[in-house]
Design an enzyme around this catalytic site. Structure first.
Site, PDB file in Angstrom:
ATOM      1  N   CYS A   1       0.864  -1.180   0.000  1.00 24.08           N
ATOM      2  CA  CYS A   1       0.000   0.000   0.000  1.00 24.08           C
ATOM      3  C   CYS A   1       0.894   1.221   0.000  1.00 24.08           C
ATOM      4  CB  CYS A   1      -0.917  -0.001   1.220  1.00 24.08           C
ATOM      5  SG  CYS A   1      -1.908   1.504   1.363  1.00 24.08           S
TER       6      CYS A   1
ATOM      7  N   CYS B   1      -5.299   5.696  -4.194  1.00 24.16           N
ATOM      8  CA  CYS B   1      -4.586   4.431  -4.038  1.00 24.16           C
ATOM      9  C   CYS B   1      -3.168   4.661  -4.519  1.00 24.16           C
ATOM     10  CB  CYS B   1      -5.265   3.326  -4.849  1.00 24.16           C
ATOM     11  SG  CYS B   1      -4.349   1.776  -4.887  1.00 24.16           S
ATOM     12  N   GLY B   2      -2.198   4.566  -3.603  1.00 20.30           N
ATOM     13  CA  GLY B   2      -0.815   4.899  -3.947  1.00 20.30           C
ATOM     14  C   GLY B   2      -0.248   3.998  -5.024  1.00 20.30           C
TER      15      GLY B   2
ATOM     16  N   ASN C   1       0.230   4.580  -0.284  1.00 19.10           N
ATOM     17  CA  ASN C   1      -0.163   5.681   0.592  1.00 19.10           C
ATOM     18  C   ASN C   1       0.087   5.319   2.051  1.00 19.10           C
ATOM     19  OD1 ASN C   1      -1.069   7.380  -1.485  1.00 19.10           O
ATOM     20  ND2 ASN C   1      -3.096   6.441  -1.495  1.00 19.10           N
TER      21      ASN C   1
END
Length: 329
Positions: free
Chosen positions: A80, A232-233, A82
């Site tokens: 993930c 969404c990173g 972010n």
């Protein structure tokens, strides 16, 4: 007492739990149960979140800690972006270091503190890798090809070209006219591909990307295990790589790409080493609340006596977003 944090990267919201604070670490099942409870919009804390980030120690060379990502439905995400920024800030402040590695499920990733995007907006850069386009890495099937790169898939959307890649979690990126794809197109496609389907048997993160200018994108994501997210990173990172590959006249490797999203904006840089790609994801790491809770209550998944305190960092982030000049905020 144990202190959790409510955090966000581009309004992609999480709770952070540092297992090293605990006398007795939460078991696998206890972590999943806590994630599903605390992130619930109604039953959880602070209107829920998109996931729980669990920090633990690491014996890997150069890694200050490890990160586990548990989605709202209890599933485990391999990465993930972010969330990694917020974990990087936490470890940076805990150990007094500005450059180090964080152990994730698939690899140890380089992270470092960056100049703040705006006053009062702490900013970190995190490595997004490894990257693969092979169908086995996502996986996908029933397309008749081993890779999907800049390909129309009429059953997914008319006038949209798709690229599928793992970074390392699976992403399907669609480029087209954003006005023809929202508000329901992304939600419908994302929901379809994250239930039983013949294309992506394990589900897939789905993003729609619109080119707004040279080295500039707007990206919105339906996240596997979560649903529609503010950002969404890894989705923005995957979209940046697809941008460089598919639209070379508009995007450049090694150049800074500005990526707007419903929660704000990040920067990316895509590196190409003879077809071996890595991506830098650069953005905010904002801590909005502290949550103090007794360790026994944490093991019991009892949030009723948790003590919540606001940090006031959100004000600076809101000012940053309000100053963005792209007509979407």
């Amino acid at each position: 007492m144990v202190q959790l944090l409510k955090v966000h990267g581009s309004q992609n919201q999480f709770f952070i739990l540092d297992q090293t604070q605990l006398k007795n670490k939460l078991s696998d099942q206890e972590r999943v149960d806590l994630a599903k409870h605390i992130t619930d919009e109604k039953a959880g804390l602070l209107n829920g979140a998109d996931g729980l980030l669990v920090i633990d120690s690491s014996d890997h060379d150069g890694a200050l800690g490890s990160m586990e990502v548990i989605n709202t439905d209890g599933s485990i995400a391999s990465m993930c972006g972010n969330g990694l920024r917020t974990v990087s800030r936490y470890l940076s402040e805990k150990y007094g270091k500005d450059e180090f590695k964080v152990q994730t499920q698939d690899s140890d990733l380089d992270v470092h503190k960056e100049a703040d995007l705006a006053a009062g907006v702490p900013t970190f850069s995190v490595e997004i890798s490894p990257i693969s386009f092979n169908k086995e890495s996502l996986p996908f099937d029933n397309f008749g090809v081993d890779k999907i790169i800049d390909q129309p898939i009429p059953e997914f959307g008319v006038g949209v070209h798709f690229t599928a890649l793992a970074v390392p979690n699976p992403h399907l990126i669609g480029f087209g006219n954003f006005k023809t794809m929202k508000p329901d197109g992304l939600r419908v496609l994302g929901s379809m591909l994250n239930h039983k389907n013949k294309y992506f048997p394990d589900g897939v993160n789905v993003s729609f990307a619109e080119v707004e200018g040279p080295n500039t994108l707007f990206v919105q994501t339906f996240e596997r295990g979560v649903g529609m997210t503010n950002a969404c990173g890894t989705g923005m990172s995957a979209a940046s790589l697809a941008f460089c590959l598919n639209k070379p006249g508009m995007a450049e490797f090694e150049k800074t790409i500005t990526v707007y999203n419903p929660g704000g904006m990040v920067k990316t840089r895509v590196h190409n080493n003879d077809g071996d790609y890595t991506i830098d994801l650069i953005g905010n790491a904002t801590f909005t609340h502290t949550v103090d809770i007794d360790e026994a209550a944490l093991h019991a998944n009892d949030l009723s006596d948790a003590e919540v305190e606001e940090t006031n960092e959100q004000d600076a982030y809101d000012q940053f977003v309000g100053a963005l000049d792209n007509g979407r905020f």
